[in-house]
Scaffold this motif. Structure first.
Motif, PDB file in Angstrom:
ATOM      1  N   ARG A  16     -27.313 -22.510 -50.591  1.00 25.84           N
ATOM      2  CA  ARG A  16     -26.319 -23.183 -51.434  1.00 25.84           C
ATOM      3  C   ARG A  16     -24.905 -23.180 -50.851  1.00 25.84           C
ATOM      4  O   ARG A  16     -24.248 -24.225 -50.835  1.00 25.84           O
ATOM      5  CB  ARG A  16     -26.336 -22.594 -52.842  1.00 25.84           C
ATOM      6  N   PRO A  17     -24.394 -22.047 -50.333  1.00 24.15           N
ATOM      7  CA  PRO A  17     -23.041 -22.085 -49.748  1.00 24.15           C
ATOM      8  C   PRO A  17     -22.919 -23.071 -48.584  1.00 24.15           C
ATOM      9  O   PRO A  17     -21.874 -23.696 -48.412  1.00 24.15           O
ATOM     10  CB  PRO A  17     -22.803 -20.649 -49.273  1.00 24.15           C
ATOM     11  N   LEU A  18     -23.978 -23.230 -47.803  1.00 27.06           N
ATOM     12  CA  LEU A  18     -23.958 -24.211 -46.707  1.00 27.06           C
ATOM     13  C   LEU A  18     -23.839 -25.615 -47.273  1.00 27.06           C
ATOM     14  O   LEU A  18     -23.059 -26.434 -46.792  1.00 27.06           O
ATOM     15  CB  LEU A  18     -25.233 -24.105 -45.870  1.00 27.06           C
ATOM     16  N   TRP A  19     -24.622 -25.893 -48.292  1.00 29.80           N
ATOM     17  CA  TRP A  19     -24.599 -27.212 -48.929  1.00 29.80           C
ATOM     18  C   TRP A  19     -23.233 -27.473 -49.561  1.00 29.80           C
ATOM     19  O   TRP A  19     -22.665 -28.565 -49.399  1.00 29.80           O
ATOM     20  CB  TRP A  19     -25.702 -27.291 -49.988  1.00 29.80           C
ATOM     21  N   GLU A  20     -22.685 -26.483 -50.256  1.00 31.32           N
ATOM     22  CA  GLU A  20     -21.385 -26.670 -50.903  1.00 31.32           C
ATOM     23  C   GLU A  20     -20.297 -26.954 -49.879  1.00 31.32           C
ATOM     24  O   GLU A  20     -19.430 -27.789 -50.093  1.00 31.32           O
ATOM     25  CB  GLU A  20     -21.033 -25.447 -51.748  1.00 31.32           C
ATOM     26  N   TRP A  21     -20.343 -26.255 -48.758  1.00 33.48           N
ATOM     27  CA  TRP A  21     -19.331 -26.473 -47.727  1.00 33.48           C
ATOM     28  C   TRP A  21     -19.454 -27.870 -47.147  1.00 33.48           C
ATOM     29  O   TRP A  21     -18.453 -28.575 -46.994  1.00 33.48           O
ATOM     30  CB  TRP A  21     -19.462 -25.418 -46.631  1.00 33.48           C
TER      31      TRP A  21
ATOM     32  N   ALA B 128     -20.691 -30.436 -48.538  1.00 28.86           N
ATOM     33  CA  ALA B 128     -20.375 -31.412 -49.587  1.00 28.86           C
ATOM     34  C   ALA B 128     -18.872 -31.697 -49.643  1.00 28.86           C
ATOM     35  O   ALA B 128     -18.467 -32.776 -50.085  1.00 28.86           O
ATOM     36  CB  ALA B 128     -20.873 -30.920 -50.940  1.00 28.86           C
ATOM     37  N   THR B 129     -18.056 -30.771 -49.163  1.00 31.62           N
ATOM     38  CA  THR B 129     -16.609 -31.006 -49.176  1.00 31.62           C
ATOM     39  C   THR B 129     -16.233 -32.185 -48.281  1.00 31.62           C
ATOM     40  O   THR B 129     -15.183 -32.794 -48.458  1.00 31.62           O
ATOM     41  CB  THR B 129     -15.804 -29.770 -48.720  1.00 31.62           C
ATOM     42  N   PHE B 130     -17.097 -32.536 -47.342  1.00 31.46           N
ATOM     43  CA  PHE B 130     -16.823 -33.634 -46.424  1.00 31.46           C
ATOM     44  C   PHE B 130     -17.421 -34.950 -46.892  1.00 31.46           C
ATOM     45  O   PHE B 130     -17.224 -35.984 -46.268  1.00 31.46           O
ATOM     46  CB  PHE B 130     -17.328 -33.287 -45.022  1.00 31.46           C
ATOM     47  N   GLU B 131     -18.145 -34.921 -47.997  1.00 29.95           N
ATOM     48  CA  GLU B 131     -18.786 -36.130 -48.499  1.00 29.95           C
ATOM     49  C   GLU B 131     -17.758 -37.223 -48.793  1.00 29.95           C
ATOM     50  O   GLU B 131     -17.962 -38.383 -48.451  1.00 29.95           O
ATOM     51  CB  GLU B 131     -19.589 -35.816 -49.766  1.00 29.95           C
ATOM     52  N   LYS B 132     -16.644 -36.852 -49.401  1.00 31.46           N
ATOM     53  CA  LYS B 132     -15.596 -37.820 -49.726  1.00 31.46           C
ATOM     54  C   LYS B 132     -15.085 -38.505 -48.456  1.00 31.46           C
ATOM     55  O   LYS B 132     -14.906 -39.716 -48.421  1.00 31.46           O
ATOM     56  CB  LYS B 132     -14.458 -37.096 -50.449  1.00 31.46           C
ATOM     57  N   TYR B 133     -14.895 -37.733 -47.400  1.00 29.74           N
ATOM     58  CA  TYR B 133     -14.430 -38.284 -46.127  1.00 29.74           C
ATOM     59  C   TYR B 133     -15.431 -39.299 -45.588  1.00 29.74           C
ATOM     60  O   TYR B 133     -15.055 -40.414 -45.210  1.00 29.74           O
ATOM     61  CB  TYR B 133     -14.211 -37.163 -45.110  1.00 29.74           C
TER      62      TYR B 133
END
Length: 111
Positions: free
Chosen positions: A83-88, A90-95
């Motif tokens: 999960r922490p890997l996915w959350e991190w 995901a922070t770039f999804e907007k970009y």
């Protein structure tokens, strides 16, 4: 001047998945519930000692768990640890979404 030691490359999930073969193992384990070492070796074409070494690292950082069934040890992905890997990431999804919109606009002649 004292030298600063390098951090172990397997000290956490992020460093553990930096190794491509470990990512291959995780991808393979994600396809099914549990797998013994022999199936991982066969499916990925890696040597058994190498697979065992990588599994040990993945176990140490908690990305996989194992259980014994008779003489076999079965390995599975630990979704909570991933999960922490996915959350991190995901922070770039907007970009990336923004980049794809710009690319689409250019392709359609609007940008």
């Amino acid at each position: 001047m004292a030298s600063v030691g390098r951090a172990a490359t397997t000290s956490d999930a992020f460093n553990a998945v930096a190794e491509p073969r470990r990512r291959e193992i995780l991808n393979f384990l994600a396809l099914d519930a549990e797998r013994p070492v022999g199936e991982i070796v066969e499916a990925l074409g890696m040597g058994q000692p190498s697979v065992s070494k990588h599994l040990r690292v993945l176990l140490e950082v908690g990305l996989v768990s194992s259980r014994r069934e008779g003489r076999k040890v079965l390995y599975r992905v630990n979704p909570q640890a991933i999960r922490p890997l996915w959350e991190w990431t995901a922070t770039f999804e907007k970009y990336w979404r923004h980049q794809l919109v710009k690319l689409k606009e250019r392709a359609e002649g609007g940008g």
